[in-house]
Motif scaffolding. Sequence first.
Motif, short mmCIF file in Angstrom:
data_model
loop_
_atom_site.label_atom_id
_atom_site.label_comp_id
_atom_site.label_asym_id
_atom_site.label_seq_id
_atom_site.Cartn_x
_atom_site.Cartn_y
_atom_site.Cartn_z
N LEU A 193 1.70 -3.18 -4.37
CA LEU A 193 0.58 -3.13 -5.31
C LEU A 193 -0.04 -4.51 -5.42
O LEU A 193 0.67 -5.51 -5.58
N GLY A 194 -1.35 -4.57 -5.29
CA GLY A 194 -2.03 -5.85 -5.38
C GLY A 194 -3.33 -5.75 -6.15
O GLY A 194 -3.68 -4.69 -6.68
N LYS A 195 -4.04 -6.83 -6.21
CA LYS A 195 -5.36 -6.84 -6.85
C LYS A 195 -6.31 -7.66 -6.01
O LYS A 195 -5.94 -8.69 -5.43
N TYR A 196 -7.54 -7.20 -5.94
CA TYR A 196 -8.58 -7.90 -5.21
C TYR A 196 -9.84 -7.88 -6.07
O TYR A 196 -10.40 -6.81 -6.34
N GLN A 197 -10.25 -9.05 -6.53
CA GLN A 197 -11.39 -9.17 -7.43
C GLN A 197 -11.19 -8.24 -8.63
O GLN A 197 -10.27 -8.42 -9.40
N ASP A 198 -12.03 -7.22 -8.78
CA ASP A 198 -11.93 -6.35 -9.95
C ASP A 198 -11.31 -5.00 -9.63
O ASP A 198 -11.55 -4.01 -10.33
N MET A 199 -10.48 -4.96 -8.59
CA MET A 199 -9.90 -3.68 -8.19
C MET A 199 -8.40 -3.80 -7.95
O MET A 199 -7.91 -4.81 -7.47
N GLY A 200 -7.68 -2.70 -8.30
CA GLY A 200 -6.30 -2.59 -7.90
C GLY A 200 -6.25 -2.13 -6.45
O GLY A 200 -7.10 -1.37 -6.01
N VAL A 201 -5.28 -2.61 -5.71
CA VAL A 201 -5.17 -2.33 -4.28
C VAL A 201 -3.75 -1.88 -3.96
O VAL A 201 -2.78 -2.43 -4.49
N THR A 202 -3.65 -0.87 -3.11
CA THR A 202 -2.33 -0.46 -2.62
C THR A 202 -2.25 -0.67 -1.10
O THR A 202 -3.21 -0.39 -0.37
N ILE A 203 -1.11 -1.16 -0.66
CA ILE A 203 -0.85 -1.41 0.75
C ILE A 203 0.42 -0.65 1.13
O ILE A 203 1.40 -0.65 0.36
N TYR A 204 0.42 -0.03 2.31
CA TYR A 204 1.57 0.75 2.74
C TYR A 204 2.09 0.22 4.07
O TYR A 204 1.36 0.17 5.07
N LEU A 205 3.36 -0.18 4.06
CA LEU A 205 4.03 -0.70 5.25
C LEU A 205 4.70 0.45 5.98
O LEU A 205 5.45 1.24 5.38
N THR A 206 4.43 0.60 7.27
CA THR A 206 5.02 1.69 8.05
C THR A 206 6.53 1.50 8.16
O THR A 206 7.04 0.38 8.03
N PRO A 207 7.27 2.59 8.40
CA PRO A 207 8.73 2.50 8.44
C PRO A 207 9.27 1.48 9.44
O PRO A 207 10.33 0.89 9.21
N ASP A 208 8.55 1.25 10.54
CA ASP A 208 9.05 0.27 11.51
C ASP A 208 8.77 -1.17 11.10
O ASP A 208 9.22 -2.12 11.76
N GLY A 209 8.03 -1.35 10.01
CA GLY A 209 7.75 -2.68 9.48
C GLY A 209 6.75 -3.48 10.29
O GLY A 209 6.54 -4.66 10.03
#
Length: 255
Positions: A55-71
């Motif tokens: 979970l992150g934030k960029y300017q005025d928005m919440g952001v989600t990032i998904y790491l694949t199982p192999d990393g």
Amino acid sequence: MKKWFLLNALLLSSAGAMAQNLDPSTLPAPVQGIAKQGITIIKKFDAPGGMTGYLGKYQDMGVTIYLTPDGKHAVSGYLYDARGTNLSEQVINHELYTPAGREMWKKMASAPWIADGSAQAPHIIYVFADPFCPYCHTFWQRARPWVEAGKVQIRTLLVGVIKPESAGYAAAIMASKDPAKTWHDFEQSNGKLKITPSARASADQAAAIKTNTELMDALGASGTPAIYYMTKDQVLQQEVGLPEEEKMPVIMGDK
């Protein structure tokens, strides 16, 4: 910009101040690569399909990032299930906006307000109001059935934003012998009751009006009435300006 987006943007700023961000050097390389684009990573969370969520934030928005199982790869964006449910939005709301909204609610609770209605009322509404605001008078009148039935307590935070004399008027109301009665009588008269600013309005009352005005600005409200209430799920809601009559049951907690 829609009201809800503006409020969420402000809450996100507040949430960012409350959250403890992750050390970028501890993140997997693909997540670090996305973070370098200006995203602040706040926390890690479990995600479906063997992925790891960030979970992150960029300017005025919440952001989600998904790491694949192999990393080895990371995807930034919204994740949906088979029913079309936005799982990313749920995470952003639950982890950022909702907690930040509750913190802002606490700030309003600790600000100098005037109570209108029973202290035992199950639903509380905070309203930033200027003595010269005609829409504040109308909202007060429309709220009478809920307040008088003991269902709602309105907590008015007086501000001075419409006229140069607004702050003095508001301070005089706060300095009166019974501010709740004075405000009630003033609103009941539709703003026609004469309030004479006087020496009774001390520096404390003037500071209270200034505090409320600054808090209203911090919440991004551009005018009065600025109305705040919690949903049944304890999510902060904002309504700026006079609400449509059909919106009143929602604001008053009936829906």
